[in-house]
Design an enzyme around this catalytic site. Sequence first.
Site, mmCIF file in Angstrom:
data_model
loop_
_atom_site.group_PDB
_atom_site.id
_atom_site.type_symbol
_atom_site.label_atom_id
_atom_site.label_comp_id
_atom_site.label_asym_id
_atom_site.label_seq_id
_atom_site.Cartn_x
_atom_site.Cartn_y
_atom_site.Cartn_z
ATOM 1 C CD GLN A 190 -4.716 -6.192 -7.279
ATOM 2 O OE1 GLN A 190 -5.205 -7.330 -7.375
ATOM 3 N NE2 GLN A 190 -5.022 -5.394 -6.292
ATOM 4 C CB SER A 203 0.656 -3.198 -2.045
ATOM 5 O OG SER A 203 -0.647 -3.674 -1.863
ATOM 6 C CD GLU A 219 -7.318 -8.001 -4.145
ATOM 7 O OE1 GLU A 219 -7.374 -6.757 -4.065
ATOM 8 O OE2 GLU A 219 -6.264 -8.643 -4.032
ATOM 9 C CD GLU A 262 -6.983 -5.376 11.580
ATOM 10 O OE1 GLU A 262 -6.614 -5.590 10.414
ATOM 11 O OE2 GLU A 262 -6.761 -6.186 12.511
HETATM 12 C C1 FAD Z 1 -0.496 -13.100 0.385
HETATM 13 C C2 FAD Z 1 -0.603 -11.656 -0.038
HETATM 14 C C3 FAD Z 1 -0.741 -11.355 -1.379
HETATM 15 C C4 FAD Z 1 -0.819 -10.021 -1.795
HETATM 16 N N1 FAD Z 1 -0.899 -9.757 -3.141
HETATM 17 C C5 FAD Z 1 -0.917 -8.466 -3.550
HETATM 18 C C6 FAD Z 1 -0.924 -8.171 -4.964
HETATM 19 O O1 FAD Z 1 -0.922 -9.064 -5.815
HETATM 20 N N2 FAD Z 1 -0.899 -6.887 -5.350
HETATM 21 C C7 FAD Z 1 -0.897 -5.849 -4.447
HETATM 22 O O2 FAD Z 1 -0.918 -4.702 -4.872
HETATM 23 N N3 FAD Z 1 -0.876 -6.097 -3.101
HETATM 24 C C8 FAD Z 1 -0.896 -7.380 -2.650
HETATM 25 N N4 FAD Z 1 -0.865 -7.643 -1.293
HETATM 26 C C9 FAD Z 1 -0.760 -6.533 -0.366
HETATM 27 C C10 FAD Z 1 -2.007 -6.260 0.465
HETATM 28 O O3 FAD Z 1 -3.017 -5.668 -0.314
HETATM 29 C C11 FAD Z 1 -1.577 -5.361 1.628
HETATM 30 O O4 FAD Z 1 -0.681 -6.115 2.430
HETATM 31 C C12 FAD Z 1 -2.735 -4.890 2.449
HETATM 32 O O5 FAD Z 1 -3.537 -4.008 1.723
HETATM 33 C C13 FAD Z 1 -2.256 -4.204 3.762
HETATM 34 O O6 FAD Z 1 -1.297 -3.243 3.499
HETATM 35 P P1 FAD Z 1 0.087 -3.234 4.312
HETATM 36 O O7 FAD Z 1 0.662 -4.595 4.275
HETATM 37 O O8 FAD Z 1 0.912 -2.101 3.787
HETATM 38 O O9 FAD Z 1 -0.314 -2.938 5.821
HETATM 39 P P2 FAD Z 1 -0.670 -1.521 6.463
HETATM 40 O O10 FAD Z 1 -1.623 -0.791 5.608
HETATM 41 O O11 FAD Z 1 0.619 -0.838 6.820
HETATM 42 O O12 FAD Z 1 -1.411 -1.977 7.783
HETATM 43 C C14 FAD Z 1 -0.713 -2.381 8.974
HETATM 44 C C15 FAD Z 1 -1.755 -2.668 10.038
HETATM 45 O O13 FAD Z 1 -2.507 -1.465 10.327
HETATM 46 C C16 FAD Z 1 -3.909 -1.704 10.177
HETATM 47 N N5 FAD Z 1 -4.553 -0.526 9.587
HETATM 48 C C17 FAD Z 1 -4.117 0.221 8.546
HETATM 49 N N6 FAD Z 1 -4.993 1.221 8.282
HETATM 50 C C18 FAD Z 1 -6.008 1.094 9.176
HETATM 51 C C19 FAD Z 1 -7.209 1.822 9.406
HETATM 52 N N7 FAD Z 1 -7.542 2.863 8.649
HETATM 53 N N8 FAD Z 1 -8.027 1.412 10.414
HETATM 54 C C20 FAD Z 1 -7.702 0.341 11.189
HETATM 55 N N9 FAD Z 1 -6.555 -0.382 11.011
HETATM 56 C C21 FAD Z 1 -5.731 -0.012 10.021
HETATM 57 C C22 FAD Z 1 -4.003 -2.871 9.200
HETATM 58 O O14 FAD Z 1 -5.221 -3.557 9.369
HETATM 59 C C23 FAD Z 1 -2.795 -3.707 9.600
HETATM 60 O O15 FAD Z 1 -3.114 -4.521 10.711
HETATM 61 C C24 FAD Z 1 -0.791 -8.964 -0.838
HETATM 62 C C25 FAD Z 1 -0.663 -9.278 0.525
HETATM 63 C C26 FAD Z 1 -0.581 -10.597 0.926
HETATM 64 C C27 FAD Z 1 -0.438 -10.900 2.397
#
Ligand code: FAD
Length: 399
Positions: free
Chosen positions: A112, A115, A230, A368
């Site tokens: 998928q 991100s 998901e 969050e």
């Molecule tokens: C083990 C693992 C597998 C994954 N597999 C996939 C995959 O197969 N395909 C894919 O597309 N993605 C995948 N992901 C990605 C995952 O969906 C993202 O890591 C997740 O959506 C958070 O995005 P980010 O890491 O960019 O953090 P950010 O969005 O940058 O967030 C950083 C921090 O800010 C907080 N935050 C952000 N926005 C808000 C808000 N509006 N209100 C309050 N707090 C907020 C978050 O909670 C977090 O603590 C995976 C992640 C992990 C850890």
Amino acid sequence: MTTKVATLDDLIDDFVESYPPSSTDPVVFLGEQFDRGLAWVHFPVGNGGLGLSPADQVHALSRLATLHAPTAVMRNVIGYGMVAPTLVTHGTEEQKARFLRPLFTGEEIWCQLFSEPGSGSDVASLSTRAERDGDEWLLNGQKVWTTLAHIAAFGLIIARSNPDVPKHKGITAFLVDMHAPGVEVLPLYQVTGEAEFNECFFTDVRVPDSRRLGDVGEGWGVSITTLMNERVSIGGTVPPRSSGLIGEALKIWQQRWASRTDAHAIAVRSELMAAWVRNEVGRLTNWRASDLRRAGTPGPEGSVAKLAFAEENQRTSELCVNLLGSEGMLYGSTYPQIRPSESAMTGGDMRKAFLRMRANSIEGGTSEVMRNILGERVLGLAGEPRNDKDVAWKDVPRS
Ligand SMILES: Cc1cc2nc3c(=O)[nH]c(=O)nc-3n(C[C@H](O)[C@H](O)[C@H](O)COP(=O)(O)OP(=O)(O)OC[C@H]3O[C@@H](n4cnc5c(N)ncnc54)[C@H](O)[C@@H]3O)c2cc1C
């Protein structure tokens, strides 16, 4: 004369009698399961289903699990839990006929691609471009955290097809061949020492228009189907009672603590019982939710289940490590064994599980973000300020 209507249990009985789970080749077993409509019984007939309810699917899964039947979910977790319901909801008949069966048998692994480095929680702000070129589309950009991309045959990708409209409106979804020229997959190693996920680079990758999933500009609706499934897939399953992490905690307690009667052991037993009750409440809540759920895109209850699951998994895996005492610290040979993982599921060593479960509150949407959904959609609280909602994507400042 009366006609006997076969119940779901009759169909399962007939299937496992003709194809004994323990002695049938897994791919043959799963292919036959699909052809008999027992893959996802809540999917339409012809798509691996029988048009029954999600609760019937829970029943079918638990019956097959007790028989230790082969399953592709461990290896094809993204395909099984997220891509399949999205294909069934938004795919053309040709796409469903081409992709669902080999996805279910595990012959074709899926990933998928949502991100991006600058778009995680706010995935609708994504920058990967999709530009039309005759009967094809050209994809350019970078995805990240892509689970199992290194073994995937295909990926469900969302990309920006129109930068001149607000972010949610200019996205289109595609089914991309992960071995097409221009696709590069690089592993990202996790704290467990394994690389379940990857960064994926797309440089002039050609995708035929027949592999577009849903209408042009309707990719956000497609991705909502994927994301809601998901959350149910991560947090909304109904495992057998006392299985999974809490089952492991019970086992460790039996082996190491059960014979002790000192005050420390009694306090540990209370902690274990409290954890058992929390796990059981989660399990029964998911059972009830699966009974109420209708086929189609799950509602916000999936986000609530996902939030509860993440927090409980982290607490229960921590309890397991504490029950192991000083041995709980000995997951030490990780880095010499660093390697790409063949699956995204954790089993076995509780010290590894403890490390892996840290990701539960990030993957599939952070805790969050789940709380925001719970506040806005379930409790009806005021929404967050969303300043970019009505602004063309190209005019939104970004770094
Ligand atoms: C083990 C693992 C597998 C994954 N597999 C996939 C995959 O197969 N395909 C894919 O597309 N993605 C995948 N992901 C990605 C995952 O969906 C993202 O890591 C997740 O959506 C958070 O995005 P980010 O890491 O960019 O953090 P950010 O969005 O940058 O967030 C950083 C921090 O800010 C907080 N935050 C952000 N926005 C808000 C808000 N509006 N209100 C309050 N707090 C907020 C978050 O909670 C977090 O603590 C995976 C992640 C992990 C850890």
